[in-house]
Every structure is written in structure tokens, then in C-alpha cells.
Design a protein around this motif. Sequence first.
Motif, PDB file in Angstrom:
ATOM      1  N   ARG A 133     -22.218  94.010 -32.311  1.00 28.86           N
ATOM      2  CA  ARG A 133     -21.889  93.725 -33.745  1.00 28.86           C
ATOM      3  C   ARG A 133     -20.775  94.286 -34.296  1.00 28.86           C
ATOM      4  N   TYR A 134     -20.638  95.590 -33.847  1.00 35.66           N
ATOM      5  CA  TYR A 134     -19.419  96.478 -34.269  1.00 35.66           C
ATOM      6  C   TYR A 134     -18.029  95.683 -33.854  1.00 35.66           C
ATOM      7  N   LEU A 135     -18.050  95.618 -32.377  1.00 32.46           N
ATOM      8  CA  LEU A 135     -16.896  94.576 -31.890  1.00 32.46           C
ATOM      9  C   LEU A 135     -16.689  93.300 -32.587  1.00 32.46           C
ATOM     10  N   GLU A 136     -17.655  92.747 -32.746  1.00 30.05           N
ATOM     11  CA  GLU A 136     -17.492  91.384 -33.651  1.00 30.05           C
ATOM     12  C   GLU A 136     -16.950  91.660 -34.875  1.00 30.05           C
ATOM     13  N   THR A 137     -17.302  92.547 -35.647  1.00 31.92           N
ATOM     14  CA  THR A 137     -16.909  92.809 -36.878  1.00 31.92           C
ATOM     15  C   THR A 137     -15.241  93.136 -36.865  1.00 31.92           C
ATOM     16  N   ILE A 138     -15.180  94.174 -35.800  1.00 32.41           N
ATOM     17  CA  ILE A 138     -13.546  94.590 -35.778  1.00 32.41           C
ATOM     18  C   ILE A 138     -12.803  93.125 -35.405  1.00 32.41           C
ATOM     19  N   ALA A 139     -13.521  92.301 -34.719  1.00 30.71           N
ATOM     20  CA  ALA A 139     -12.706  91.187 -34.253  1.00 30.71           C
ATOM     21  C   ALA A 139     -12.418  90.473 -35.693  1.00 30.71           C
ATOM     22  N   GLU A 140     -13.339  90.111 -36.319  1.00 38.14           N
ATOM     23  CA  GLU A 140     -13.212  89.239 -37.484  1.00 38.14           C
ATOM     24  C   GLU A 140     -12.276  89.969 -38.281  1.00 38.14           C
ATOM     25  N   ILE A 141     -12.307  91.447 -38.556  1.00 40.31           N
ATOM     26  CA  ILE A 141     -11.377  91.960 -39.379  1.00 40.31           C
ATOM     27  C   ILE A 141      -9.924  91.801 -39.140  1.00 40.31           C
ATOM     28  N   ASN A 142      -9.682  91.733 -37.680  1.00 35.42           N
ATOM     29  CA  ASN A 142      -8.271  91.670 -37.222  1.00 35.42           C
ATOM     30  C   ASN A 142      -7.856  90.101 -37.450  1.00 35.42           C
ATOM     31  N   GLN A 143      -8.683  89.268 -37.212  1.00 37.85           N
ATOM     32  CA  GLN A 143      -8.444  87.830 -37.385  1.00 37.85           C
ATOM     33  C   GLN A 143      -8.100  87.451 -38.897  1.00 37.85           C
ATOM     34  N   LYS A 144      -9.106  88.045 -39.561  1.00 38.77           N
ATOM     35  CA  LYS A 144      -8.772  87.623 -41.066  1.00 38.77           C
ATOM     36  C   LYS A 144      -7.439  88.368 -41.706  1.00 38.77           C
ATOM     37  N   ASN A 145      -7.074  89.550 -41.264  1.00 37.43           N
ATOM     38  CA  ASN A 145      -5.824  89.996 -41.902  1.00 37.43           C
ATOM     39  C   ASN A 145      -4.532  89.604 -41.161  1.00 37.43           C
ATOM     40  N   PHE A 146      -4.381  89.424 -39.938  1.00 35.81           N
ATOM     41  CA  PHE A 146      -3.313  88.929 -39.189  1.00 35.81           C
ATOM     42  C   PHE A 146      -3.233  87.504 -39.539  1.00 35.81           C
ATOM     43  N   GLY A 147      -4.377  86.453 -39.638  1.00 35.41           N
ATOM     44  CA  GLY A 147      -4.112  85.132 -39.930  1.00 35.41           C
ATOM     45  C   GLY A 147      -3.116  84.615 -38.931  1.00 35.41           C
ATOM     46  N   SER A 148      -2.053  83.853 -39.459  1.00 38.04           N
ATOM     47  CA  SER A 148      -0.924  82.946 -38.618  1.00 38.04           C
ATOM     48  C   SER A 148       0.089  84.156 -38.244  1.00 38.04           C
ATOM     49  N   PHE A 149       0.174  85.174 -38.790  1.00 40.71           N
ATOM     50  CA  PHE A 149       1.092  86.152 -38.265  1.00 40.71           C
ATOM     51  C   PHE A 149       1.115  86.460 -37.091  1.00 40.71           C
ATOM     52  N   ASN A 150       2.033  86.138 -36.035  1.00 38.85           N
ATOM     53  CA  ASN A 150       2.149  86.519 -34.644  1.00 38.85           C
ATOM     54  C   ASN A 150       3.282  86.893 -34.063  1.00 38.85           C
ATOM     55  N   LYS A 151       4.090  87.616 -34.929  1.00 40.48           N
ATOM     56  CA  LYS A 151       5.345  88.553 -34.236  1.00 40.48           C
ATOM     57  C   LYS A 151       4.869  89.665 -33.677  1.00 40.48           C
ATOM     58  N   ASN A 152       5.635  89.770 -32.576  1.00 39.94           N
ATOM     59  CA  ASN A 152       5.514  91.222 -31.973  1.00 39.94           C
ATOM     60  C   ASN A 152       6.394  92.330 -32.410  1.00 39.94           C
ATOM     61  N   HIS A 153       6.157  93.475 -31.877  1.00 43.72           N
ATOM     62  CA  HIS A 153       7.142  94.753 -32.552  1.00 43.72           C
ATOM     63  C   HIS A 153       8.652  94.503 -32.384  1.00 43.72           C
ATOM     64  N   LEU A 154       8.779  93.799 -31.095  1.00 44.09           N
ATOM     65  CA  LEU A 154      10.461  93.632 -30.619  1.00 44.09           C
ATOM     66  C   LEU A 154      10.918  92.435 -31.734  1.00 44.09           C
ATOM     67  N   GLN A 155      10.249  91.360 -31.923  1.00 42.21           N
ATOM     68  CA  GLN A 155      10.852  90.607 -32.989  1.00 42.21           C
ATOM     69  C   GLN A 155      11.128  91.130 -34.339  1.00 42.21           C
ATOM     70  N   VAL A 156      10.231  92.052 -34.604  1.00 44.52           N
ATOM     71  CA  VAL A 156       9.971  92.626 -35.942  1.00 44.52           C
ATOM     72  C   VAL A 156      11.366  93.597 -35.919  1.00 44.52           C
ATOM     73  N   ILE A 157      11.751  94.235 -34.905  1.00 43.39           N
ATOM     74  CA  ILE A 157      12.937  94.910 -34.894  1.00 43.39           C
ATOM     75  C   ILE A 157      14.103  94.269 -34.862  1.00 43.39           C
ATOM     76  N   VAL A 158      14.032  93.269 -34.408  1.00 44.17           N
ATOM     77  CA  VAL A 158      15.148  92.192 -34.186  1.00 44.17           C
ATOM     78  C   VAL A 158      15.442  91.963 -35.911  1.00 44.17           C
ATOM     79  N   ASP A 159      14.332  91.179 -36.500  1.00 45.94           N
ATOM     80  CA  ASP A 159      14.578  90.826 -37.764  1.00 45.94           C
ATOM     81  C   ASP A 159      15.187  92.016 -38.824  1.00 45.94           C
ATOM     82  N   VAL A 160      14.738  93.214 -38.619  1.00 48.76           N
ATOM     83  CA  VAL A 160      15.116  94.373 -39.358  1.00 48.76           C
ATOM     84  C   VAL A 160      16.362  94.841 -39.199  1.00 48.76           C
TER      85      VAL A 160
END
Length: 253
Positions: A133-160
Motif C-alpha cells: 500500500r505504501y508503494l501504491e500511495t507513492i505511485a498515486e502521489i506521483n501521478q497526481k502531481n506530474f499529471g500531463s507534464f512529461n518533459k525530462n531534465h534535458l528538455q527543461v535545460i534547453v527551455d531555460v
Amino acid sequence: MKSLKSGLIVLAVILFLVGAYFVNKPRERSLVSEKNPSNIKLSSLVPETNNSYNFDVKNNLTKTLGQNLFEEIRANNLANKEKDDLPADINSISEKLANSVINESLADFKLISTIYDSDIKISPDITKETKTRYLETIAEINQKNFGSFNKNHLQVIVDVYQKIDPSSASRLANIYKNLAADFLKVAAPADWVGIHKALIIHAKNAEIIYKAMANYPVDPIKGYLALETIDALIDDIGKIKNTLTEKLKEISS
């Protein structure tokens, strides 16, 4: 943390001084609900990778250090005698002075390395069901917060740093801020406290780093510091993934 090349810091400060010279008349512009543990996806626990941060002028490291450096240059007679002229010997800034700026920058850019047991929730229940249940909760938290955001760190670096568009870094900073807050609400099995703390520390540090990236256009020194620490942040999440893989194997056996 890797040490910064002094040239980058000095360049940032010089750019500040040049900018200050032209505006100084005087005005300031202004982060699975399956019951079978083996079906918990690691990617949902630690994704690869909304609101905007308001820039805090009081914590503008480049501006503060630039002003201090400018005063030091004037005090050491490196500035031109003409009060309103640019320093004639700006390129002759000493290595000692550059290192001083670097050290002050590192002192201001503080990442988190420790979280105490008293800061988190710990459950004495270490059964397989509780851990699942702990791992399920961690997964749910990640899914809730990231939502549709799917850029990786390299893409963010290029943006900035290439596109000078801090919006993705700002969103990511807020995601990690919310992740840390949500992780702190979850009770970790007593024998999984180590990985729980690692998740929280990573989220908090990711918030700090991506927030600094988002502020790069107005605070380049802190932006350079953030860029220097991104590799360590990515290495850190790699270690967390390896540990979670072992935890998944543990409750699946």
C-alpha cells in the motif's frame, strides 16, 4: 557538488555590472492501484522527469553579489576615476575575488542532506500488505502531481538556457514542492524509513534546483549553480530507482 568554473561566475557578475551601468540613473526594473505488488510500475513511483514562481528580489544572488563586487572593485581602485564610467580594468578581477564570489554563491545555494525521524511519519507495521500500500500511495502521489507534464531534465535545460523560457522549470519546481509535502503525509514502514527519507530529500532538492533554473534570466549566478548540480540530482534519482527495484522484489517474493 562540482566546483564552478570561476570564469562563469565572473562573467555573470560582469554582465550584471554592465546592466547596472546602463540602467543606473537610478531605477530598478523593476513531481497503481493494482493489488499485486509485481504490477506496481517503477515509473509511477519515480517519474523521469502549476503555478509560476514569483521572483524574490531579496534572494537575487547575482544582484547582491554584483553590488558587493562592484563596491569592492571601487574600494580597490579598479574602477575608472570617472564615477559614471564602467571599470577600466574589469577583466583584471583577481582569482581571489572570483573565488570569494564562488564561495558566497555556494553558501547561499543550500541543498538538503538530512531529514530526521521526527520530521516524518513512521508506521510500526512492516507487513507485505502495508508495504504494498505504501508503494501504491507513492505511485498515486506521483501521478497526481506530474499529471500531463512529461518533459525530462534535458528538455527543461534547453527551455531555460537556450530558449530563455523558464516556464517548464517553474512548473517542475512546483511539482516537486507538492511532492515533498505529500510524501511527508505518508507513514513509511519502519524498515523502509531510509528510502522514504531519500524520496523527500530528492523532491525538496529538486524544487530548489528547478526554482533556481526558473530564475536564471534574472539571477544567472544561481542559475549556473543549478545547472552544475543537475547531474548529481539525476544520479540521485537513479540510486532511488535501484533501491525501489529491490523493495519491489522484496514484497513480490
